[in-house]
Design an enzyme around this catalytic site. Structure first.
Site, mmCIF file in Angstrom:
data_model
loop_
_atom_site.group_PDB
_atom_site.id
_atom_site.type_symbol
_atom_site.label_atom_id
_atom_site.label_comp_id
_atom_site.label_asym_id
_atom_site.label_seq_id
_atom_site.Cartn_x
_atom_site.Cartn_y
_atom_site.Cartn_z
ATOM 1 N N LYS A 1 52.754 3.051 -18.155
ATOM 2 C CA LYS A 1 54.170 3.223 -18.497
ATOM 3 C C LYS A 1 54.746 1.952 -19.113
ATOM 4 C CE LYS A 1 54.777 6.490 -14.680
ATOM 5 N NZ LYS A 1 55.394 6.722 -13.334
ATOM 6 N N LYS B 1 44.335 -0.490 -22.954
ATOM 7 C CA LYS B 1 43.683 0.413 -22.009
ATOM 8 C C LYS B 1 44.087 0.038 -20.597
ATOM 9 C CE LYS B 1 40.602 -0.187 -19.468
ATOM 10 N NZ LYS B 1 39.476 -0.559 -18.583
ATOM 11 N N LEU C 1 45.665 -7.152 -25.180
ATOM 12 C CA LEU C 1 46.164 -7.940 -24.048
ATOM 13 C C LEU C 1 45.185 -9.053 -23.664
ATOM 14 C CD1 LEU C 1 47.615 -5.045 -21.855
ATOM 15 C CD2 LEU C 1 48.749 -6.442 -23.584
ATOM 16 N N SER D 1 35.018 -0.408 -37.909
ATOM 17 C CA SER D 1 35.375 -1.272 -36.786
ATOM 18 C C SER D 1 34.476 -2.508 -36.817
ATOM 19 C CB SER D 1 35.205 -0.531 -35.462
ATOM 20 O OG SER D 1 35.553 -1.350 -34.357
ATOM 21 N N TYR E 1 31.400 6.064 -24.740
ATOM 22 C CA TYR E 1 32.182 5.839 -23.518
ATOM 23 C C TYR E 1 31.800 6.844 -22.432
ATOM 24 C CZ TYR E 1 35.356 2.975 -26.409
ATOM 25 O OH TYR E 1 35.894 2.036 -27.246
#
Length: 307
Positions: free
Chosen positions: A281, A273, A222, A169, A58
């Site tokens: 939040k 993320k 998501l 993974s 990353y």
């Protein structure tokens, strides 16, 4: 099951624990402004996140480490409060490269150990300085990998105290069995990080992992990219799905919170993320009410069309 994202964690097969709600730290290094990751990680810690998912590839682990150390220094958290997951990249599968790769992560973070270290993919690229080695035609250069030999090198890292838990993974059942059945196995994989969300629920893999005391960590909780080469564009974006939106209205939650709650409620760790302070939040506020309807509504609607 009454869950509280601020304190709830699930046990790993080696006796350690992993928080159910984590924070993904990936940001495209070509477009993410310098310092963004650090500021967002600090905000996430203030909000209550304690689980952070990162990787050497990353190119921002130095910012993640800086944020963690600053929040330790100001007394917000202690090192033992933080759970950090790092990843072994594809070019470091040869056993002699495993520990140096982990040490690069530790040097970037400026931490003495990571809580979880995982093989990022069950395939390897040609070792070398390039993380994405390509031939003259622009195609990735793959390399033979012996996953059992790589795993033995990881076991040595755990024995040396550089990492507390080991995982994988993007492994399927056959690849997991290769490690679980390895002669002389000393440390079993405790987690398997895979794509997992209401459009891609992974029921068979989830059941197999449960039977073998392996926790599923769901990335893209998501929804995944809308690249037409990757997903069925006839399916609506996950967060616009009518069912998720309607459940959210019933409980006064966003569709993102419903999607996260769906996985958390069935014991799947989620690592959303975001670099948006408001969403950071909101993603943490999955609620403490017993949202049984989330699971049954989504399970019965048969929406296993990958987003």
């Amino acid at each position: 099951m009454n869950l509280n994202a601020e304190s709830h964690s699930v046990p790993l097969g080696d006796g350690n624990h992993i928080p159910l709600l984590g924070f993904g730290t990936y940001g495209d290094p070509r477009t993410t402004p310098k310092g963004t990751t650090s500021e967002c990680v600090k905000l996430a810690i203030d909000v209550g996140y304690r689980h952070f998912d990162g990787a050497l590839v990353y190119f921002n682990e130095h910012e993640v480490g800086q944020a963690i150390r600053e929040k330790i220094a100001d007394g917000t958290v202690k090192r033992e409060d933080i759970f950090y997951c790092g990843k072994l990249w594809n070019t470091f599968h040869p056993p002699e490269l495993v520990r140096p790769a982990l040490e690069r992560t530790l040097k970037a973070l400026k931490l003495d150990y990571v809580d979880l270290y995982i093989i990022e993919l069950p395939m390897a690229f040609k070792p070398g300085k390039e993380f994405y080695p390509k031939d003259q035609d622009g195609k990735e250069i793959y390399h033979h990998t012996d996953l059992c030999a790589t795993w033995e090198a990881l076991e040595a890292c755990k024995d040396a105290g550089l990492v507390k838990s080991l995982g994988v993974s993007n492994f399927n059942r056959r690849q997991l069995e290769l490690l679980l059945n390895k002669p002389g196995l000393r440390h079993k994989p405790v987690s398997n990080q895979v794509e997992c969300h209401p459009y891609f629920t992974q029921p068979k893999l989830l059941e197999y992992c449960r039977q073998n005391d392996i926790v599923i960590v769901g990335y893209c909780p998501l929804g995944s990219t809308r690249d037409p080469g990757w997903v069925n564009l006839k399916c609506p974006p996950l967060l616009e799905d009518e069912l998720l939106v309607s459940i959210g209205k019933k409980y006064n939650k966003s569709s993102a919170q419903v999607a996260l709650r769906f996985n958390v409620q069935r014991g799947v760790v989620v690592i959303p993320k975001s670099f948006s302070p408001e969403r950071i939040k909101q993603n943490f506020q999955v609620g403490v009410t017993k949202y049984v309807d989330f699971f049954f509504h989504i399970r019965d609607c048969n929406v296993h069309c990958r987003q």
